[in-house]
Enzyme design. Structure first.
Site: not given
Length: 641
Positions: A322-323
């Site tokens: 996830a970013e």
């Protein structure tokens, strides 16, 4: 060294009119809610500070009152430069109505700008945003008409187009950690993420500003392990201790040892998803998961892919990310989004985007609010509703493959499953496939130019972006193409060789997807038949993405053919098969080598005209391209030979 512990009210009083402030957080993780509350209350009581510029990367809010929503008051803000706006509707309303100057820039670019501002650079140069609404040839990231200054400039570097994002000083940082000592050294052991705290603190300190950090507890002087310190005290001017209600780990979870990485959850701990439209879409997207690959899953609809991967036993065979900095494990969803369990690592958000921007993602599965005839996708702006791009532009523009996931229509859609067949009792009120999207968050033209594979996955059909345009390739069993698909589109897609979506997607039991993706069934797919006269190779619905998978096929053929001591004729089924362009040449070379060693006459078949064309192109130079439409035709050719 002085004692830096102060009250929230004293910290808020340090902010002056006209200051530029930056805040930490991702959704509800790492948001300094007590500090934001103190700033909002001071403004409500005194009218100060006013005319602030707010600079933030990730969305920070619950969509209601918390996070940056607290700053959504007339006069408090003058300008906002942000990455994701969907969770801060109060600030978004100020932007859409033109009561503040407002910009929407890519989350990853803002994250990297913190480092560049800290380093004294004039700004950040990036290819991210070209061809999207951030490009100054389109909107330049401006949200309204009162926003006139250009923060984004088109430049040429090394003969290539780039975007220059202009930097500026930041006067105050409102950050969050777990533990601080009186000198201001801050650790983050109970936080779910580290985000950009260090880069933000450095950017503000080197701008001559103030760094204020909210924590939940204090340690004695020298009581922190220096390797645990994320924000050194030399960068911190004030520390505020928050009560638990203002320092939740996420907006949905007060505290989880799993999110903090203190323990690992047992396999199968996550709840099973109900078989609805969301799960159908997630299941179809999961077919694209690259074994041993690195994947990003976006917020919303794509979150379900993590749950499906867990149900199918695939989490050990793919690295989900996830970013904000999550590497490995299973990402959480909803207001826990950004946190994850059983992670391999938690890194800084700006470092994660460095990896993404350089092409490190093998696959991204992202949301899809609107798509159009050019293959463009919009997730950022819908009339007066401002969602913002977040990390979508960085991720979608740079991943090796992209799957956009979303329901075919929106607003009241109802589906029913009857014996592995899909029925639509009630259609959604709003079309999502339009002649032209309202804002370009993903450029179809840009993807075509670099031959980036792109799929658009819905509960009832799948489209693929090809050089000739958007092509309808799959339809769910039970769905009528004209009535349920074409009649609800704002453009006419190219109708290719349409096949049925895999029926397993629409059944409640596990799909046994690991068998397909790990090629555990190669012994069944590649075997002798007809009394040993023919080698049957069944590549039906097989997806080849890596050299490792090519090597697995070669090894299985060698295992079967080497002991024969003679050549064998081959019939290969390519129905529904997919071979990535990255491995096409290696696959063809492998097949040629096997032909030279083991094969007599080779015939191939596929009911797809597109696949027959692709096979002809792939084998044109290295192998005889005898490609037929049916198995009977392929076998008849062998008999004639």
């Amino acid at each position: 060294m002085k004692d830096k512990i102060v009250s929230a009210e004293a910290a808020a009083a340090l902010i002056r009119d006209g200051d530029t402030i930056t805040t930490s957080g991702f959704v509800g993780i790492g948001v300094p809610d007590l500090l934001l509350k103190a700033v909002a209350e001071r403004f409500a009581e005194t009218g100060a500070p006013r005319d602030l510029t707010l600079f933030f990367a990730a969305g920070q809010g619950d969509g209601k009152e918390k996070g940056l929503n607290r700053l959504g008051q007339d006069g408090l803000l003058k300008r906002v430069v942000g990455g994701h706006w969907g969770l801060i509707p109060k600030v978004g309303a100020l932007a859409v109505s033109g009561r503040i100057e407002a910009y929407n820039l890519p989350q990853g670019v803002i994250s990297q700008m913190y480092r560049d501002i800290a380093a004294g650079k004039p700004g950040t140069v990036s290819h991210v945003g070209l061809g999207t609404f951030v490009d100054p040839r389109l909107e330049g990231g401006r949200i309204n008409d009162v926003t006139t200054e250009d923060l984004v400039e088109l430049v040429q570097l090394g003969g290539r187009e780039q975007l220059f994002y202009r930097g500026f000083p930041i006067h105050v940082a409102l950050l969050r950690g777990t533990t601080a000592d009186p000198f201001g050294n801050v650790s983050m052991e109970r936080e779910a993420l580290v985000i950009d705290n260090l880069a933000q603190a450095m950017a503000v300190k080197n701008s001559g500003g103030l760094v204020i950090v909210q924590v939940e507890r204090l340690a004695a002087r020298g009581g922190l392990n220096p390797r645990s310190v994320v924000i050194p005290g030399a960068l911190v001017d004030a520390v505020v201790v928050a009560d638990p209600e203002d320092h939740m780990q996420t907006y949905a979870t007060a505290y989880s040892h799993l999110f903090a990485g203190q323990f690992r959850a047992p396999e199968g701990a996550a709840p099973k998803m109900a078989l609805d439209a969301r799960k159908i879409i997630a299941r179809r997207a999961a077919f694209e998961l690259p074994v041993n690959g690195v994947v990003n899953l976006g917020i919303g609809m794509p979150e379900g892919v993590a749950a499906v991967a867990g149900e199918e036993g695939l989490l050990d065979h793919v690295t989900l990310t996830a970013e904000p900095g999550v590497v490995g494990g299973q990402p959480a969803s909803g207001l826990d989004f950004g946190a994850a369990i059983n992670t391999d690592a938690i890194i800084a958000q700006n470092a994660q985007f460095d990896f993404y921007d350089g092409g490190g993602l093998d696959l991204a599965v992202l949301g899809m609010a609107e798509a159009d005839a050019q293959g463009n996708v919009n997730v950022s702006r819908f009339g007066t509703r401002l969602a913002g791009a977040g990390g979508f532009i960085n991720i979608s523009q740079n991943a090796r493959r992209v799957v956009f996931a979303g329901t075919f229509t929106a607003g009241g859609l109802d589906i029913a499953l009857e014996g592995r067949r899909l029925r639509i009792p009630q259609e959604g009120r709003a079309r999502k496939f339009l002649d032209a999207v309202q804002q370009i968050t993903f450029s179809g033209k840009g993807a075509q130019a670099k031959r980036q594979p792109v799929l658009y996955v819905t509960e009832r059909c799948v489209f693929e972006l090809r050089p000739e345009g958007v092509v309808l390739t799959e339809v769910a069993p039970g769905v009528d193409m004209k009535r349920d698909i074409l009649a609800h589109m704002g453009f006419a897609p190219i109708v290719g060789d349409v096949v049925e979506m895999d029926a397993r997607i629409f059944a409640d039991e596990p799909m046994e997807l690991a068998r397909d993706l790990l090629h555990l069934d190669l012994a069944d797919r590649i075997a002798l038949g007809d009394g040993g006269r023919h080698l049957f190779i069944n590549f039906e619905k097989l997806r080849l993405r890596s050299l490792e998978e090519v090597a697995q096929i070669r090894a299985r053929v060698e295992e079967v053919c080497a002991p024969l001591g003679r050549r064998v004729d081959v019939i290969a089924n390519y129905d529904g098969a997919r071979i990535d362009e990255d491995v096409e040449a290696d696959f063809a070379a492998m097949v040629k080598a096997l032909e030279d060693r083991f094969y007599g006459t080779v015939t191939r078949y596929s009911s797809s005209a597109f696949m027959r064309m692709k096979l002809g192109e792939t084998f044109r130079r290295d192998a005889a391209p005898h490609v037929f439409e049916t198995a009977a035709e392929a076998k008849a050719f062998l008999e004639r030979r």
